[in-house]
Every structure is written in structure tokens, then in C-alpha cells.
Enzyme design. Structure first.
Site, PDB file in Angstrom:
ATOM      1  N   GLY A 143       0.710  -1.279  -0.102  1.00 47.40           N
ATOM      2  CA  GLY A 143       0.090   0.004  -0.063  1.00 47.40           C
ATOM      3  C   GLY A 143       0.903   1.446   0.091  1.00 47.40           C
ATOM      4  O   GLY A 143       1.744   1.312  -0.737  1.00 47.40           O
ATOM      5  N   CYS A 144       0.384   2.229   0.913  1.00 49.91           N
ATOM      6  CA  CYS A 144       1.097   3.490   0.830  1.00 49.91           C
ATOM      7  C   CYS A 144       2.475   3.363   1.207  1.00 49.91           C
ATOM      8  O   CYS A 144       3.210   4.232   1.054  1.00 49.91           O
ATOM      9  CB  CYS A 144       0.500   4.524   1.857  1.00 49.91           C
ATOM     10  SG  CYS A 144      -1.183   4.820   1.194  1.00 49.91           S
ATOM     11  N   ALA A 145       2.960   2.336   2.101  1.00 51.61           N
ATOM     12  CA  ALA A 145       4.294   2.141   2.464  1.00 51.61           C
ATOM     13  C   ALA A 145       5.090   1.665   1.391  1.00 51.61           C
ATOM     14  O   ALA A 145       6.474   1.665   1.300  1.00 51.61           O
ATOM     15  CB  ALA A 145       4.276   1.412   3.522  1.00 51.61           C
ATOM     16  N   GLY A 146       4.645   1.277   0.165  1.00 52.35           N
ATOM     17  CA  GLY A 146       5.319   0.406  -0.980  1.00 52.35           C
ATOM     18  C   GLY A 146       6.652   1.294  -1.618  1.00 52.35           C
ATOM     19  O   GLY A 146       7.644   0.605  -1.880  1.00 52.35           O
ATOM     20  N   LEU A 348       3.680   5.022   5.835  1.00 51.86           N
ATOM     21  CA  LEU A 348       2.847   3.947   6.461  1.00 51.86           C
ATOM     22  C   LEU A 348       1.852   3.250   5.476  1.00 51.86           C
ATOM     23  O   LEU A 348       1.279   3.734   4.700  1.00 51.86           O
ATOM     24  CB  LEU A 348       1.996   4.770   7.525  1.00 51.86           C
ATOM     25  CG  LEU A 348       2.856   5.882   8.556  1.00 51.86           C
ATOM     26  CD1 LEU A 348       2.038   6.825   9.270  1.00 51.86           C
ATOM     27  CD2 LEU A 348       3.668   5.224   9.223  1.00 51.86           C
TER      28      LEU A 348
END
Length: 362
Positions: A143-146, A348
Site C-alpha cells: 500500500g502507501c508504504a510500498g 505508513l
């Protein structure tokens, strides 16, 4: 230390103003929520002005099967991902010369918004003349941490192979996961926030003839990274996978979790590198949303000005999941930053998890 030499972004073709998105959501969610106008304030309070999608807004007014949406993902991911790689390897703002496809040792492909086997980077390698032995490392589900995680894994690869040149390609087409018939608050908030974006970064080991290809005086070298998983937090963020496709899971507690959890996590990381938060000159943060940015400021007690670049990316592009931090990083790399300056990259994602990178301009 491995160095980030180039970053390029590709903007999907259809621009949607936030007012258009709000009117669209009003038409979808009015029958479900009696207080719809109060809930629609999320579109204004988030401070997003526009976003970019792979399809025009009329496409989302009709039902589409999981198969149809995923086929649209594959088609757009290959087309736009190919463009991002080409731009990254020929970006004369960062590079003294074009980097040949044959010079690339590995491609880390990052995404959480569609499925493909063979994966997208393999399909792109059939269109661009990469070496047949280029290593492929597709990473799905962060997700956004990728984006930050992709840079971290590229850093580790270049530590092991200091002569390597590595690409981190992030393709997120969040709009294609939209569920017209999901009338949950999570989907409403997601409709106000998420967007499509594509970015590619070139990371090189310290024996990769950097002086032959770098143009700018200083570039961010990655000093260290840290991945952290919060126990028993699987329900904070992610997807529910159902017959119709991917359904967003998005907890309203995310800003509170950040406030409570992020500072000790960051403090531990910096301490392990003999630094304190006051030593950080640039905060390169994934802008998950306006409330997330506010939580960064409150949790870390940093000046709000340190999040200006992240907020501007959010304002112009929305939350593009993993690709967003590469958009932010690109803007820092376009600045004339003094050698020796420290930056902290943070993102995150599902798990609930964080990815941290310590960078220093060399």
C-alpha cells in the site's frame, strides 16, 4: 552508500477537480447517508484540489466487473509504467547522460491496486530492450508504504552488489479499485482521497560509475532503513478481497495511531544512527492525507513548514498510494540542497506498518 540518482513521474491522462469528485460522491452516497453534506466536507477539508485518473469520470458511473477493472489496470500499468522508466533513465535534469536499459541489473515493481502474472515489469521488458538476465522483484500489498519499501529493498540490493543500477517502479491505479455499490464510510473517504500515479527511481551502488552519469552537485545517498510492523493491527488499513474486487479498509483511527506510535519508532531509528530529530533538515513524508500530515507534525513536534512539499503533492495529486513518496522525493531532488544535509523519508501502510529511510546529500 547507495545513491538515488533520478526520479521521474507520469501523470495519468484524466484530471478530476475535487469539486467534480464531490458531486460524483453526492450522487452515489446520498441515499445511504442522511447527513451526506456533513460527510462531504471531507472533500474540502482534505485540501486536495485535483487528482488524475486512468479513466474519465463517466467510466466510474457504470458497473464494471473485477475482470474488466483488472484488465484496465494491466493495460494502463504497462503503458504508463513504460513511460516512467523511459523518463527516469533519460532525465537530463538529474543525469549527465541517458542510462541504457542494458545497464539495469534489477527492477523492483511496486503496486497494490491490481493483479498480474506475469507481473507488469515482465510485460514492460517485452517492450523495452532490457538485458534478458535483469532480475525482477515484484512487491505487492504494501500500500502507501510500498514506495519507501521499494527504495529500502533497492538500497539493500545495492549494498550487496555495489556496481548495480536498480529501478524502483511504482504504479498505483487506485481509481480502478472503486466499488460503486460499496456505500461504506471507508469508501466515501477513499473516494475523497485516493488517486492514480506512476513514478520510477534509479538507485545505484557506490561502485556504479556515479560520476559518469550524475549531473547535479549533490544527490541523496541512503544511509540506513527501518521496517516496523505494529502487532495486532491488521484491520487498520488494506483491502477486503471479494467477488467484485478490492474493497478498501481504512480506519478512522489512523491519525491517532500515528500520534501515539510514530515518534518512538522514529526516535529509535535515529538513535541507532547516532542522530536526533533535530539533526534532520528535510522531512520527506508520504502525505496519506491532511489529517495524516497534521499527525506527523503533532507526533514529531516538527515545524509545519517541514511538510510543505508533502502537502503540495497531496494538494495537486491526492494520495497515489506507494507512488506518492516518489513524487515528494523528486521535488526535494530538484532543490539545491547542501551536501551533508540529512533527510528522513517516512511512509505508513497496511500491516499496520512503517518504512523509514535516512538519507544524506553527498
Amino acid at each position: 552508500m547507495p545513491t538515488i540518482l533520478s526520479v521521474a513521474e507520469v501523470i495519468p491522462p484524466f484530471e478530476i477537480k475535487q469539486e467534480q469528485a464531490m458531486d460524483f460522491a453526492r450522487g452515489i452516497f446520498t441515499e445511504r447517508f442522511k447527513d451526506i453534506e456533513r460527510l462531504l466536507k471531507a472533500f474540502q477539508n482534505g485540501q486536495i484540489e485535483k487528482r488524475h485518473f486512468a479513466k474519465d469520470i463517466e467510466w466510474f458511473k457504470k458497473d464494471h466487473s473485477f475482470e474488466e477493472k483488472n484488465n484496465a489496470y494491466i493495460e494502463a500499468a504497462v503503458t504508463l509504467g513504460k513511460q516512467a522508466i523511459e523518463k527516469c533513465l533519460s532525465n537530463r535534469g538529474f543525469l549527465a547522460r541517458k542510462v541504457d536499459f542494458q545497464e539495469i541489473d534489477a527492477i523492483f515493481y511496486i503496486s497494490s491496486t491490481g493483479l498480474a502474472t506475469p507481473s507488469i515489469e515482465a510485460r514492460i521488458m517485452n517492450l523495452l530492450p532490457f538485458h534478458s538476465h535483469t532480475k525482477r522483484i515484484p512487491i505487492w500489498g504494501l500500500g502507501c508504504a510500498g514506495g519507501a519499501a521499494g527504495l529500502s529493498r533497492a538500497f539493500e540490493y545495492c549494498l550487496a552488489y555495489p556496481e548495480a543500477k536498480v529501478l524502483v517502479l511504482s504504479v498505483e491505479l487506485c481509481s480502478l479499485t472503486f466499488q460503486r455499490n460499496d456505500l461504506s464510510k471507508s469508501n466515501l473517504i477513499g473516494t475523497s482521497l485516493f488517486a492514480d500515479g506512476i513514478a520510477c527511481a534509479l538507485v545505484c551502488g557506490n561502485e556504479a560509475n556515479l560520476n559518469d552519469i550524475r549531473r547535479q552537485k549533490s544527490f541523496p545517498s541512503i544511509i540506513n532503513t527501518q521496517s516496523t510492523l505494529m502487532p495486532d493491527s491488521l484491520d487498520v488499513m488494506g483491502w477486503d478481497i471479494k467477488e467484485q474486487g478490492l474493497f478498501v479498509v481504512f480506519s478512522r483511527d489512523i491519525p491517532r495511531i500515528i500520534e501515539d506510535w510514530l515518534k518512538p519508532n522514529v526516535g529509535e531509528f535515529l538513535k541507532s544512527n547516532q542522530l536526533e530529530l533535530s539533526d534532520i533538515d528535510h522531512f520527506i513524508a508520504h502525505p496519506g492525507g491532511k489529517k495524516v500530515i497534521d499527525a506527523y507534525i503533532k507526533s514529531l513536534s516538527i515545524p509545519s513548514a517541514m511538510t510543505d512539499v508533502s502537502l503540495e503533492v497531496l494538494r495537486q495529486y491526492g494520495n497515489m498510494s506507494s507512488a506518492t513518496i516518489l513524487f515528494v522525493l523528486k521535488r526535494f531532488m530538484e532543490m539545491d540542497i547542501e551536501a551533508g544535509s540529512y533527510g528522513l523519508c517516512t511512509a505508513l501502510g497496511p500491516g499496520f506498518s512503517s518504512e523509514l529511510l535516512l538519507v544524506r546529500w553527498e
